[in-house]
Motif scaffolding. Structure first.
Motif, PDB file in Angstrom:
ATOM      1  N   LEU A 227       0.847  -1.193   0.000  1.00  0.00           N
ATOM      2  CA  LEU A 227       0.000   0.000   0.000  1.00  0.00           C
ATOM      3  C   LEU A 227       0.878   1.237   0.000  1.00  0.00           C
ATOM      4  O   LEU A 227       1.864   1.301   0.743  1.00  0.00           O
ATOM      5  N   PRO A 228       0.557   2.239  -0.820  1.00  0.00           N
ATOM      6  CA  PRO A 228       1.362   3.463  -0.838  1.00  0.00           C
ATOM      7  C   PRO A 228       1.276   4.177   0.509  1.00  0.00           C
ATOM      8  O   PRO A 228       0.284   4.090   1.219  1.00  0.00           O
ATOM      9  N   ALA A 229       2.328   4.907   0.824  1.00  0.00           N
ATOM     10  CA  ALA A 229       2.343   5.716   2.044  1.00  0.00           C
ATOM     11  C   ALA A 229       2.936   7.075   1.707  1.00  0.00           C
ATOM     12  O   ALA A 229       3.952   7.159   1.019  1.00  0.00           O
ATOM     13  N   PRO A 230       2.342   8.165   2.173  1.00  0.00           N
ATOM     14  CA  PRO A 230       1.096   8.194   2.945  1.00  0.00           C
ATOM     15  C   PRO A 230      -0.121   8.026   2.030  1.00  0.00           C
ATOM     16  O   PRO A 230       0.010   8.127   0.804  1.00  0.00           O
ATOM     17  N   PRO A 231      -1.309   7.759   2.598  1.00  0.00           N
ATOM     18  CA  PRO A 231      -2.517   7.634   1.778  1.00  0.00           C
ATOM     19  C   PRO A 231      -2.793   8.909   0.986  1.00  0.00           C
ATOM     20  O   PRO A 231      -2.502  10.013   1.438  1.00  0.00           O
ATOM     21  N   ALA A 232      -3.345   8.753  -0.195  1.00  0.00           N
ATOM     22  CA  ALA A 232      -3.671   9.898  -1.040  1.00  0.00           C
ATOM     23  C   ALA A 232      -4.838  10.682  -0.446  1.00  0.00           C
ATOM     24  O   ALA A 232      -5.768  10.111   0.123  1.00  0.00           O
TER      25      ALA A 232
ATOM     26  N   GLU B 148       7.931   5.078  -8.727  1.00  0.00           N
ATOM     27  CA  GLU B 148       8.898   4.548  -7.773  1.00  0.00           C
ATOM     28  C   GLU B 148       8.672   5.120  -6.380  1.00  0.00           C
ATOM     29  O   GLU B 148       8.834   4.402  -5.380  1.00  0.00           O
ATOM     30  N   ARG B 149       8.287   6.377  -6.304  1.00  0.00           N
ATOM     31  CA  ARG B 149       7.976   6.962  -4.993  1.00  0.00           C
ATOM     32  C   ARG B 149       6.765   6.279  -4.358  1.00  0.00           C
ATOM     33  O   ARG B 149       6.616   6.288  -3.133  1.00  0.00           O
ATOM     34  N   LEU B 150       5.923   5.702  -5.184  1.00  0.00           N
ATOM     35  CA  LEU B 150       4.748   4.983  -4.683  1.00  0.00           C
ATOM     36  C   LEU B 150       5.063   3.519  -4.371  1.00  0.00           C
ATOM     37  O   LEU B 150       4.164   2.745  -4.062  1.00  0.00           O
ATOM     38  N   GLY B 151       6.334   3.148  -4.464  1.00  0.00           N
ATOM     39  CA  GLY B 151       6.759   1.809  -4.072  1.00  0.00           C
ATOM     40  C   GLY B 151       6.774   0.786  -5.178  1.00  0.00           C
ATOM     41  O   GLY B 151       6.954  -0.415  -4.914  1.00  0.00           O
ATOM     42  N   MET B 152       6.637   1.213  -6.428  1.00  0.00           N
ATOM     43  CA  MET B 152       6.603   0.252  -7.535  1.00  0.00           C
ATOM     44  C   MET B 152       8.020  -0.086  -8.006  1.00  0.00           C
ATOM     45  O   MET B 152       8.897   0.778  -8.038  1.00  0.00           O
ATOM     46  N   THR B 153       8.229  -1.350  -8.344  1.00  0.00           N
ATOM     47  CA  THR B 153       9.492  -1.790  -8.935  1.00  0.00           C
ATOM     48  C   THR B 153       9.277  -2.030 -10.424  1.00  0.00           C
ATOM     49  O   THR B 153       8.150  -2.199 -10.884  1.00  0.00           O
TER      50      THR B 153
END
Length: 208
Positions: A69-74, A191-196
């Motif tokens: 889950l992205p952090a922080p929430p949108a 990438e900032r949202l945690g995606m590879t």
């Protein structure tokens, strides 16, 4: 695996040993026709181009995904109703006409967006949108990310993408998207949202 008319392109997804894949691709293209575009990991497609006559590269792109889950929430993002989705048509017509996902596309499950006034205008309008589209049971798919140029630099793309990614991960366990390899600004957001990312390539049959 063949996938007719996915995202308005006939695709042939390739995986395996280059020599075996080349033999199979030649056979399959003879059966299904040259409209099918082989897609796979970049080194494999490069190897096929040297083995399959008439095959030429189109462009490289990244498959990006996350199960976190992205952090922080949108914040400030919402699922758009039908009226607001129709208002987003002009956003794509003006600034992203080549998007595979469009507001009028029946394959889109739902659109998320940020609606606000722009430049002192009284009437709010969609400033940033993204779609939940072509999702499968174990992987949600994000596409159609579009931000009004006058609203860029405010983090709207990250907010709207984070909102959709969170919903997809909660529903499907994983979220994914595809992005052109030269779109560094978008890649940085994802990438900032945690995606590879994994580098893929597409090829096409060209006439002699």
């Amino acid at each position: 695996m063949t996938s007719p008319d996915l995202s308005r392109r006939d695709r042939l997804v390739i995986k395996g040993d280059p020599d075996d894949a080349a033999h199979l691709v030649r056979h399959v293209l003879d059966e299904v026709g040259p409209s099918y575009r082989p897609v796979g990991h970049a080194p494999l497609i490069d190897a096929l181009i040297g083995r399959v006559p008439g095959l030429a590269p189109i462009r490289e792109f990244f498959w990006m995904e996350t199960a976190a889950l992205p952090a922080p929430p949108a914040v400030g993002v919402e699922w758009l109703d039908e009226v607001t989705v129709k208002e987003a048509i002009s956003l794509f017509d003006r600034f992203f006409p080549d998007s595979y996902a469009q507001p009028e596309d029946s394959a889109v499950r739902r659109w998320a967006g940020i609606v606000d006034s722009l430049g002192g205008r009284e009437r709010p309008e969609p400033l940033a949108v993204a779609a939940d589209v072509w999702s499968a049971a174990n992987c949600g798919f994000l596409a159609g990310v579009c931000v009004h140029p006058a609203a860029r630099g405010r983090g709207l793309a990250q907010a709207v993408c984070g909102f959709v990614i969170e919903a997809l991960v909660r529903r499907h366990g994983r979220a994914a998207l595809m992005v052109h390899a030269d779109n560094q600004a978008a890649i940085a957001v994802y990438e900032r949202l945690g995606m590879t990312k994994r580098l893929l390539c597409a090829a096409q049959v060209v006439s002699p």
